[in-house]
Design a protein around this motif. Structure first.
Motif, PDB file in Angstrom:
ATOM      1  N   LYS A 162      -5.314  -2.819   3.044  1.00 51.23           N
ATOM      2  CA  LYS A 162      -4.444  -3.990   2.978  1.00 51.23           C
ATOM      3  C   LYS A 162      -5.008  -4.958   1.957  1.00 51.23           C
ATOM      4  O   LYS A 162      -6.191  -5.271   1.975  1.00 51.23           O
ATOM      5  N   LEU A 163      -4.134  -5.442   1.070  1.00 49.89           N
ATOM      6  CA  LEU A 163      -4.535  -6.402   0.052  1.00 49.89           C
ATOM      7  C   LEU A 163      -3.978  -7.776   0.392  1.00 49.89           C
ATOM      8  O   LEU A 163      -2.793  -7.918   0.681  1.00 49.89           O
ATOM      9  N   ALA A 180      -4.008   3.515  -9.544  1.00 48.43           N
ATOM     10  CA  ALA A 180      -5.294   4.178  -9.345  1.00 48.43           C
ATOM     11  C   ALA A 180      -5.277   5.096  -8.128  1.00 48.43           C
ATOM     12  O   ALA A 180      -6.001   6.103  -8.100  1.00 48.43           O
ATOM     13  N   TYR A 181      -4.453   4.756  -7.134  1.00 49.72           N
ATOM     14  CA  TYR A 181      -4.415   5.518  -5.882  1.00 49.72           C
ATOM     15  C   TYR A 181      -2.956   5.756  -5.488  1.00 49.72           C
ATOM     16  O   TYR A 181      -2.410   5.082  -4.616  1.00 49.72           O
ATOM     17  N   PRO A 182      -2.301   6.728  -6.125  1.00 47.55           N
ATOM     18  CA  PRO A 182      -0.863   6.941  -5.905  1.00 47.55           C
ATOM     19  C   PRO A 182      -0.486   7.272  -4.465  1.00 47.55           C
ATOM     20  O   PRO A 182       0.618   6.950  -4.027  1.00 47.55           O
ATOM     21  N   ALA A 183      -1.390   7.925  -3.727  1.00 51.46           N
ATOM     22  CA  ALA A 183      -1.048   8.370  -2.375  1.00 51.46           C
ATOM     23  C   ALA A 183      -1.623   7.486  -1.276  1.00 51.46           C
ATOM     24  O   ALA A 183      -1.441   7.767  -0.092  1.00 51.46           O
ATOM     25  N   LEU A 184      -2.288   6.407  -1.640  1.00 52.18           N
ATOM     26  CA  LEU A 184      -2.955   5.550  -0.652  1.00 52.18           C
ATOM     27  C   LEU A 184      -1.941   4.806   0.213  1.00 52.18           C
ATOM     28  O   LEU A 184      -0.946   4.272  -0.280  1.00 52.18           O
ATOM     29  N   ASP A 185      -2.190   4.786   1.525  1.00 51.86           N
ATOM     30  CA  ASP A 185      -1.419   3.951   2.450  1.00 51.86           C
ATOM     31  C   ASP A 185      -1.803   2.503   2.148  1.00 51.86           C
ATOM     32  O   ASP A 185      -2.895   2.051   2.487  1.00 51.86           O
ATOM     33  N   GLY A 211       5.907   1.455  -3.238  1.00 52.56           N
ATOM     34  CA  GLY A 211       5.713   2.319  -2.088  1.00 52.56           C
ATOM     35  C   GLY A 211       4.774   1.753  -1.036  1.00 52.56           C
ATOM     36  O   GLY A 211       3.965   2.490  -0.464  1.00 52.56           O
ATOM     37  N   LEU A 212       4.883   0.472  -0.769  1.00 53.31           N
ATOM     38  CA  LEU A 212       4.025  -0.163   0.231  1.00 53.31           C
ATOM     39  C   LEU A 212       4.472   0.205   1.640  1.00 53.31           C
ATOM     40  O   LEU A 212       5.662   0.378   1.914  1.00 53.31           O
ATOM     41  N   THR A 213       3.519   0.300   2.541  1.00 52.61           N
ATOM     42  CA  THR A 213       3.851   0.536   3.942  1.00 52.61           C
ATOM     43  C   THR A 213       4.538  -0.675   4.549  1.00 52.61           C
ATOM     44  O   THR A 213       5.442  -0.542   5.367  1.00 52.61           O
ATOM     45  N   MET A 214       4.119  -1.865   4.116  1.00 56.07           N
ATOM     46  CA  MET A 214       4.728  -3.097   4.627  1.00 56.07           C
ATOM     47  C   MET A 214       4.311  -4.280   3.770  1.00 56.07           C
ATOM     48  O   MET A 214       3.312  -4.230   3.049  1.00 56.07           O
ATOM     49  N   ILE A 215       5.105  -5.345   3.871  1.00 57.30           N
ATOM     50  CA  ILE A 215       4.758  -6.663   3.330  1.00 57.30           C
ATOM     51  C   ILE A 215       4.598  -7.574   4.534  1.00 57.30           C
ATOM     52  O   ILE A 215       5.556  -7.830   5.265  1.00 57.30           O
TER      53      ILE A 215
END
Length: 379
Positions: A162-163, A180-185, A211-215
């Protein structure tokens, strides 16, 4: 059961790595530890993980100390109870101050689970033995430094990052991490830093492309309409955090379709009893949940791990290893993560021993109150 003694310890621990959010930067954390003793001299521990400054919530360490010493201690001392949920009724007349209440509720759950010779997770109704963990990364001075931090956590086995974002630090860092991390959740958390104006909506909508899991919590806590408008506009799930303090807030979120994911923070929701009820309500409504953190010391972190073992915690929770935050924790052994997962403790209560010496070494304030000896009921 009867609580015969309450002790409070205000403790400051340095952070291994300073943490920057949209509101401020911190290099150490000060939390209040709660120890409840019953008539058999058994003890339970909880943690008041309130922030030092009133940026995430109106509560602070100082207000929590005032509330705890002035109201909560006397509300629980000498009271007969059978289940931790009964203890919540002791402070039913007190409005707000959820973080302070959470520390007392956690200690009651720990005490009760120990009295029943079961783990806290089992007492809550947990169904899993391992909890998937994610990490939360703060706002860094440069994107290169942020990428270094992400690399460290991915290399450590964490599958979700999470950023923290804020106006001016959003699209570009997200774009860099995603490249840098195309498949990262990957998901982002704004802590309510954005206004609900058109330009802010447009800016946040740009994140839909990555392609974020959530905002998480882009707008102010009470602004359910803005969250609903953004959720209607974007494909990415909106997650509410600060907006949901009480169960009625969750019902509002559901009614207004203001989000599709819920971050359950034990401290924000006044403790494990309310947090479990929020889990149950969200589960019935088909809303997945995950457990957020307040950089808890080991006592509060152990409670979060136990809660995260419940069945509707289907997304990685902020229950990463203690070593990510503290060189030495207040429990032994420290909570550790292996390949981005944390084992759910199986020992009685929170499942860890308390490091009394380390607590004393880092103690800033201390409070002690007990019922008179002739009323304690000790055997």
């Amino acid at each position: 059961m009867k609580i015969t003694r309450v002790r409070l310890f205000e403790v400051e621990l340095p952070l291994v790595h300073s943490f920057q959010t949209s509101s401020h930067k911190k290099s150490s954390l000060t939390h209040i530890l709660v120890e409840l003793t019953d008539e058999h001299d058994s003890t339970g521990w909880g943690e008041v993980a309130s922030p030092t400054h009133p940026y995430f919530t109106s509560e602070t360490t100082d207000t929590a100390w005032l509330m705890a010493t002035g109201y909560l201690v006397q509300s629980v001392l000498g009271v007969e109870w059978e289940h931790p949920g009964d203890v919540d009724g002791c402070w039913a007349k007190i409005r707000g101050h959820e973080f302070a209440k959470a520390g007392f509720a956690g200690a009651a759950w720990d005490l009760w689970a120990k009295a029943n010779s079961q783990s806290l997770a089992a007492g809550l109704g947990g169904t899993r033995s391992v909890v998937r963990s994610g990490v939360s990364l703060g706002i860094e001075p440069t994107i290169d430094i942020l990428l270094d931090q992400v690399d460290k956590q991915v290399s450590a086995g964490y599958g979700r990052v999470k950023l923290k974002i804020a106006p001016g630090w959003d699209v570009l860092p997200v774009q860099a991490v995603r490249q840098a991390y195309p498949a990262l959740d990957l998901h982002v958390d704004a802590n309510g830093a954005y206004g609900s104006d058109t330009s802010s909506m447009d800016r946040l909508a740009q994140l839909d492309a990555y392609g974020l899991t959530m905002i998480e919590q882009p707008f102010a806590p009470r602004d359910f309409p803005a969250h609903a408008r953004l959720q209607e506009r974007i494909a990415t799930a909106v997650c509410l955090d600060e907006a949901v303090v009480q169960l009625d807030d969750l019902r509002t979120m559901i009614a207004m379709k203001a989000g599709r994911v819920l971050n359950i923070k034990v401290s924000r929701m006044a403790g494990l009893t309310v947090a479990k009820a929020a889990h149950d309500l969200a589960w019935n409504e088909g809303i997945p949940v995950w457990c957020g953190g307040m950089h808890e010391f080991g006592i509060g972190r152990a409670g979060n791990v136990a809660l995260s073992s419940l069945p509707n915690f289907t997304l990685p929770s902020d229950v990463s290893g203690s070593d990510k935050y503290y060189a030495r924790d207040v429990i032994t052994p420290a909570i550790t993560a292996r390949d981005g997962a944390v084992d759910v403790p199986t020992g009685p209560g929170i499942g860890f021993a308390i490091d009394h010496a380390w607590i004393a070494h880092n103690q800033l304030r201390y409070f002690d109150s007990e019922v008179p000896a002739d009323q304690s009921g000790r055997q």
